[in-house]
Design a protein around this motif. Structure first.
Motif, PDB file in Angstrom:
ATOM      1  N   ALA A 153     139.695  61.471  25.811  1.00  0.00           N
ATOM      2  CA  ALA A 153     139.171  60.715  26.946  1.00  0.00           C
ATOM      3  C   ALA A 153     138.405  61.588  27.925  1.00  0.00           C
ATOM      4  O   ALA A 153     137.893  61.084  28.939  1.00  0.00           O
ATOM      5  CB  ALA A 153     140.319  60.005  27.672  1.00  0.00           C
ATOM      6  N   TYR A 154     138.304  62.886  27.632  1.00  0.00           N
ATOM      7  CA  TYR A 154     137.569  63.794  28.518  1.00  0.00           C
ATOM      8  C   TYR A 154     136.180  63.203  28.797  1.00  0.00           C
ATOM      9  O   TYR A 154     135.427  62.903  27.876  1.00  0.00           O
ATOM     10  CB  TYR A 154     137.432  65.169  27.865  1.00  0.00           C
ATOM     11  N   PRO A 155     135.836  63.049  30.075  1.00  0.00           N
ATOM     12  CA  PRO A 155     134.553  62.416  30.409  1.00  0.00           C
ATOM     13  C   PRO A 155     133.354  63.274  30.010  1.00  0.00           C
ATOM     14  O   PRO A 155     133.367  64.487  30.179  1.00  0.00           O
ATOM     15  CB  PRO A 155     134.634  62.253  31.940  1.00  0.00           C
ATOM     16  N   ASP A 156     132.354  62.633  29.436  1.00  0.00           N
ATOM     17  CA  ASP A 156     131.077  63.265  29.105  1.00  0.00           C
ATOM     18  C   ASP A 156     131.186  64.333  28.015  1.00  0.00           C
ATOM     19  O   ASP A 156     130.360  65.242  27.941  1.00  0.00           O
ATOM     20  CB  ASP A 156     130.436  63.873  30.355  1.00  0.00           C
ATOM     21  N   GLU A 161     143.024  68.251  32.453  1.00  0.00           N
ATOM     22  CA  GLU A 161     142.520  68.703  33.745  1.00  0.00           C
ATOM     23  C   GLU A 161     142.068  70.159  33.677  1.00  0.00           C
ATOM     24  O   GLU A 161     141.070  70.554  34.293  1.00  0.00           O
ATOM     25  CB  GLU A 161     143.593  68.527  34.820  1.00  0.00           C
ATOM     26  N   LEU A 162     142.789  70.976  32.906  1.00  0.00           N
ATOM     27  CA  LEU A 162     142.423  72.384  32.751  1.00  0.00           C
ATOM     28  C   LEU A 162     141.068  72.510  32.055  1.00  0.00           C
ATOM     29  O   LEU A 162     140.235  73.339  32.450  1.00  0.00           O
ATOM     30  CB  LEU A 162     143.505  73.120  31.954  1.00  0.00           C
ATOM     31  N   VAL A 166     130.046  59.724  18.200  1.00  0.00           N
ATOM     32  CA  VAL A 166     130.579  58.390  18.487  1.00  0.00           C
ATOM     33  C   VAL A 166     131.094  58.315  19.927  1.00  0.00           C
ATOM     34  O   VAL A 166     131.329  59.328  20.582  1.00  0.00           O
ATOM     35  CB  VAL A 166     131.733  58.026  17.516  1.00  0.00           C
ATOM     36  N   ARG A 167     131.264  57.085  20.388  1.00  0.00           N
ATOM     37  CA  ARG A 167     131.872  56.855  21.687  1.00  0.00           C
ATOM     38  C   ARG A 167     133.391  56.883  21.562  1.00  0.00           C
ATOM     39  O   ARG A 167     133.950  56.614  20.490  1.00  0.00           O
ATOM     40  CB  ARG A 167     131.434  55.500  22.264  1.00  0.00           C
ATOM     41  N   TYR A 168     134.065  57.185  22.654  1.00  0.00           N
ATOM     42  CA  TYR A 168     135.525  57.241  22.676  1.00  0.00           C
ATOM     43  C   TYR A 168     136.131  55.942  22.151  1.00  0.00           C
ATOM     44  O   TYR A 168     137.055  55.951  21.335  1.00  0.00           O
ATOM     45  CB  TYR A 168     135.987  57.515  24.109  1.00  0.00           C
TER      46      TYR A 168
END
Length: 239
Positions: free
Chosen positions: A197-200, A173-174, A214-216
């Motif tokens: 898993a951080y989005p984008d 979150e930080l 690569v994708r997660y």
């Protein structure tokens, strides 16, 4: 963005036989683009993630805190020379920021405490409290929460070390909060499926040669952890 691209200048490699210049990822990768506030380096141990992270820091004149050198059985004179074979594209002004690695953070905390004995004001950027008076994980989070509020490029080598899963979520979150402010950039080497898993974010995998975005869901971290949690009896020898 503080840096937007790095180029591997392979014609400057002093050797092809010694680490890190014998790694396929550095011999086959031409460049890496940094287009997002958060970029992760992922891959198996020994694939060069930390080495490249340190080389970027040296290219940007970001100090790497180290404890005093010890006598070693065998010394590789090439191991810290990768930065001489990189070209970094970014802002024209000097890049500010910090390099973090858990194995050297203890030394930084001790030095900071020594400075604070003479001038307590130096702790103002770290929560106004001695980092040495906290647990290992608390020390890391106190540093992250206060240091990341300063504009700069942050190079983090396995920041999840010493953090519980709950604290990794706090760090996640930080990262989101600080990167959305638009004045910080993170490049992170990590094995944590929580942080990854951080989005984008861009995920560069060192398990491929050349290095690949690569994708997660393509990472071993995601696939192995998911399979273990769903089928732990198979891994533990159960029925």
């Amino acid at each position: 963005m503080h840096i937007i691209k790095i180029h591997f200048l392979k014609d400057r490699f002093p050797t092809r036989e010694h680490y890190p210049f014998n790694l396929g990822v550095f011999n086959t990768t031409e460049s890496l683009d940094f287009t997002k506030p958060v970029t992760f380096f992922v891959g198996e141990n020994g694939t060069g993630k930390s080495t490249l992270l340190q080389a970027i820091a040296r290219c940007c004149n970001i100090h790497i805190w180290k404890d005093e050198e010890r006598t070693r059985y065998r010394y590789n004179k090439f191991e810290e020379n990768l930065h001489n074979c990189l070209k970094v594209d970014g802002k024209k002004e000097k890049v500010t920021g910090a390099f973090f690695a858990s194995e050297i953070f203890q030394h930084f905390s001790q030095i900071l405490d020594e400075w604070a004995a003479a001038d307590p004001g130096v702790l103002n950027s770290f929560g106004s409290e001695s980092l040495m008076e906290k647990s290992h994980g608390q020390r890391h989070m106190a540093y992250f929460k206060n240091r990341f509020r300063i504009t700069g490029l942050y190079l983090l080598d396995e920041p999840e070390n010493a953090l519980s899963p709950k604290m990794q979520l706090v760090l996640l979150e930080l990262l989101r909060e600080m990167s959305s402010a638009g004045n910080v950039q993170f490049i992170i080497a990590s094995h944590s499926p929580i942080l990854l898993a951080y989005p984008d974010a861009d995920l560069y995998s060192f398990d491929y040669s050349p290095i690949r975005n690569v994708r997660y869901e393509e990472t071993d971290y995601y696939r192995i952890y998911k399979d273990f949690l769903n089928n732990r009896e198979r891994y533990l020898g159960g029925p």
